[in-house]
Enzyme design. Structure first.
Site, PDB file in Angstrom:
ATOM      1  N   ASP A  13       0.861  -1.195   0.000  1.00 58.65           N
ATOM      2  CA  ASP A  13       0.000   0.000   0.000  1.00 58.65           C
ATOM      3  C   ASP A  13       0.901   1.250   0.000  1.00 58.65           C
ATOM      4  O   ASP A  13       0.862   2.050   0.925  1.00 58.65           O
ATOM      5  CB  ASP A  13      -0.941  -0.017   1.223  1.00 58.65           C
ATOM      6  CG  ASP A  13      -0.218  -0.037   2.560  1.00 58.65           C
ATOM      7  OD1 ASP A  13       0.990  -0.405   2.585  1.00 58.65           O
ATOM      8  OD2 ASP A  13      -0.825   0.338   3.581  1.00 58.65           O
ATOM      9  N   ASP A  18       6.896   1.217   2.306  1.00 51.38           N
ATOM     10  CA  ASP A  18       6.663   0.249   1.224  1.00 51.38           C
ATOM     11  C   ASP A  18       7.600   0.572   0.054  1.00 51.38           C
ATOM     12  O   ASP A  18       8.116  -0.334  -0.611  1.00 51.38           O
ATOM     13  CB  ASP A  18       5.236   0.334   0.696  1.00 51.38           C
ATOM     14  CG  ASP A  18       4.181   0.150   1.782  1.00 51.38           C
ATOM     15  OD1 ASP A  18       3.573  -0.918   1.864  1.00 51.38           O
ATOM     16  OD2 ASP A  18       3.968   1.112   2.556  1.00 51.38           O
ATOM     17  N   ASN A  42      -2.355   2.805   3.311  1.00 44.77           N
ATOM     18  CA  ASN A  42      -1.765   4.120   3.570  1.00 44.77           C
ATOM     19  C   ASN A  42      -2.506   5.229   2.835  1.00 44.77           C
ATOM     20  O   ASN A  42      -2.439   6.393   3.208  1.00 44.77           O
ATOM     21  CB  ASN A  42      -0.297   4.133   3.163  1.00 44.77           C
ATOM     22  CG  ASN A  42       0.544   3.298   4.111  1.00 44.77           C
ATOM     23  OD1 ASN A  42       0.250   3.229   5.297  1.00 44.77           O
ATOM     24  ND2 ASN A  42       1.571   2.653   3.580  1.00 44.77           N
ATOM     25  N   THR A 127       2.861  -6.040   2.726  1.00 42.61           N
ATOM     26  CA  THR A 127       3.267  -4.885   3.538  1.00 42.61           C
ATOM     27  C   THR A 127       2.122  -3.884   3.717  1.00 42.61           C
ATOM     28  O   THR A 127       2.351  -2.717   4.026  1.00 42.61           O
ATOM     29  CB  THR A 127       4.511  -4.179   2.940  1.00 42.61           C
ATOM     30  OG1 THR A 127       4.166  -3.690   1.641  1.00 42.61           O
ATOM     31  CG2 THR A 127       5.694  -5.120   2.845  1.00 42.61           C
ATOM     32  N   PHE A 168      -1.477  -0.637  12.419  1.00 42.58           N
ATOM     33  CA  PHE A 168      -2.360  -0.201  11.327  1.00 42.58           C
ATOM     34  C   PHE A 168      -2.789  -1.334  10.383  1.00 42.58           C
ATOM     35  O   PHE A 168      -3.987  -1.499  10.095  1.00 42.58           O
ATOM     36  CB  PHE A 168      -1.699   0.929  10.508  1.00 42.58           C
ATOM     37  CG  PHE A 168      -2.566   1.336   9.344  1.00 42.58           C
ATOM     38  CD1 PHE A 168      -3.674   2.139   9.538  1.00 42.58           C
ATOM     39  CD2 PHE A 168      -2.304   0.863   8.068  1.00 42.58           C
ATOM     40  CE1 PHE A 168      -4.515   2.467   8.479  1.00 42.58           C
ATOM     41  CE2 PHE A 168      -3.131   1.194   7.005  1.00 42.58           C
ATOM     42  CZ  PHE A 168      -4.237   2.006   7.215  1.00 42.58           C
ATOM     43  N   ASN A 169      -1.834  -2.126   9.862  1.00 47.40           N
ATOM     44  CA  ASN A 169      -2.194  -3.125   8.844  1.00 47.40           C
ATOM     45  C   ASN A 169      -3.143  -4.189   9.396  1.00 47.40           C
ATOM     46  O   ASN A 169      -4.040  -4.658   8.676  1.00 47.40           O
ATOM     47  CB  ASN A 169      -0.940  -3.820   8.283  1.00 47.40           C
ATOM     48  CG  ASN A 169      -0.087  -2.892   7.445  1.00 47.40           C
ATOM     49  OD1 ASN A 169      -0.577  -1.902   6.909  1.00 47.40           O
ATOM     50  ND2 ASN A 169       1.204  -3.211   7.330  1.00 47.40           N
ATOM     51  N   HIS A 242       9.410   0.289   8.602  1.00 46.69           N
ATOM     52  CA  HIS A 242       8.834  -1.035   8.848  1.00 46.69           C
ATOM     53  C   HIS A 242       8.999  -2.035   7.683  1.00 46.69           C
ATOM     54  O   HIS A 242       9.537  -3.130   7.861  1.00 46.69           O
ATOM     55  CB  HIS A 242       7.320  -0.908   9.073  1.00 46.69           C
ATOM     56  CG  HIS A 242       6.890   0.149  10.019  1.00 46.69           C
ATOM     57  ND1 HIS A 242       6.855  -0.032  11.375  1.00 46.69           N
ATOM     58  CD2 HIS A 242       6.434   1.418   9.809  1.00 46.69           C
ATOM     59  CE1 HIS A 242       6.387   1.059  11.964  1.00 46.69           C
ATOM     60  NE2 HIS A 242       6.133   1.959  11.027  1.00 46.69           N
ATOM     61  N   ASP A 243       8.411  -1.678   6.545  1.00 46.19           N
ATOM     62  CA  ASP A 243       8.141  -2.690   5.510  1.00 46.19           C
ATOM     63  C   ASP A 243       9.377  -3.355   4.918  1.00 46.19           C
ATOM     64  O   ASP A 243       9.337  -4.566   4.622  1.00 46.19           O
ATOM     65  CB  ASP A 243       7.279  -2.076   4.392  1.00 46.19           C
ATOM     66  CG  ASP A 243       5.878  -1.733   4.877  1.00 46.19           C
ATOM     67  OD1 ASP A 243       5.442  -2.307   5.893  1.00 46.19           O
ATOM     68  OD2 ASP A 243       5.228  -0.886   4.247  1.00 46.19           O
TER      69      ASP A 243
END
Ligand code: BDR
Ligand code: CA
Length: 317
Positions: A13, A18, A42, A127, A168-169, A242-243
């Site tokens: 996203d 990402d 996102n 992701t 969030f995800n 993060h991703d």
């Protein structure tokens, strides 16, 4: 011994982090990026698809198929992360418009056909929210035989970011994650407990800025935008990237340490919907159903990510 590259599909996203995950996958000879699919998250999915095309254009990789997926979760309201990633989902520096078009196929169809055509079993890297993967395994369970594993960024061993308890995800589509867990596919979770070890500290951003090509400057500016969101929303001094931890784990298996655990996601809680339950101490005595990322070798991670960006930037300048 030379290993053949690991075939992967990235379902994302994009999103600043990402974007770095996609650059790492394009740059690394250890993985072969078969396709990129998009999900809401996102930003609205149409913006995410445009961003995926723009990122791949920037990376000089215009032959990878890109397909658009879910615009909302399996159930309930659609949560978006524009409050972190800006109006476009990838705000900050100006980057070129896409030099190629997305596939006409919906994401699930593209993933299915890429898995079916692959001679080696495929790793699905997720992701964003888990919606596309849940729909794939629900509607086409026959492809699971040629899926090596799903490795995803989401959840946490404790605490959240979108809500006090949910990342969030996993908040954005908890039913989808639970369905993927229940499918029995081998699963690896890279949650906030791990990704908060992957901070783009000022020295990291400085190394991006010092690269003598536009890609390095763009990455530094992306980190600047992402970092100001993290500062204003969560009072973080540096943003957690993060991703790319998911892709890094595939490129260099020594970067992350894992622990087997029972994993579930809260679907009912009044306050805790989307929270992942990670039973690291086996309190429920249930069989482990996932590998959970626990420790990041921070310097190996940044060496890998920065080295990959630099290599790609030299090639595309
Ligand atoms: C996750 O949500 C998004 O903001 C990031 O792209 C990452 O996938 C972190 O909670
Ligand atoms: Ca993401």
């Amino acid at each position: 011994m030379m290993h053949s590259p690991l075939p992967i599909i990235i379902d994302c996203d994009p999103g600043h982090d990402d974007a770095i995950a996609l650059l790492l996958a394009v740059a690394s000879p250890r993985v072969e990026l078969l396709g990129v699919t998009t999900c809401f998250g996102n930003c609205a999915v149409e913006d995410g698809t445009r961003n995926a095309l723009r990122i791949l254009t920037l990376a000089g990789e215009t032959s990878v198929p890109v397909a658009q997926g879910a615009s909302g979760p399996l159930m309930g309201a659609t949560a978006l992360g524009n409050y972190v990633h800006g109006t476009s989902g990838l705000d900050g520096p100006d980057i070129p418009e896409p030099a190629f078009l997305a596939s006409e196929l919906p994401a699930v169809q593209l993933i299915k056909s890429l898995i079916e055509r692959s001679h080696e079993s495929v790793t699905l890297v997720v992701t964003g929210p888990m919606t596309n993967a849940a729909e794939l395994f629900r509607d086409h369970p026959e492809v699971m035989g040629n899926v090596r594993e799903v490795i995803f960024m989401g959840g946490s061993t404790s605490g959240g970011n979108h809500t006090p308890s949910a990342e969030f995800n996993t908040y954005a589509d908890p039913e989808a994650l639970q369905q993927v867990i229940d499918s029995g596919i081998p699963l690896r979770m890279v949650g906030l407990n791990l990704t908060h070890q992957a901070l783009a500290t000022p020295d990291v951003v400085e190394q991006m800025r010092a690269m003598n090509h536009p890609l390095g400057q763009i990455c530094a500016e992306w980190m600047g935008f992402f970092g100001s969101s993290y500062e204003s929303v969560w009072s973080f001094e540096s943003p957690p990237v993060h991703d790319p931890c998911t892709v890094a784990a595939l490129v260099d298996p020594t970067v992350i340490q894992w622990q087997s655990s029972f994993l579930a996601v809260e679907l009912e809680g009044k306050w805790s919907r989307g929270e992942t339950i990670v039973d690291l101490h086996n309190r429920y005595s249930f069989a482990a159903n996932a590998q959970i990322a626990v420790t990041l070798d921070r310097s190996a991670y940044w060496n890998l990510v920065l080295g990959s960006i630099d290599q790609l930037g030299q090639k595309t300048r």
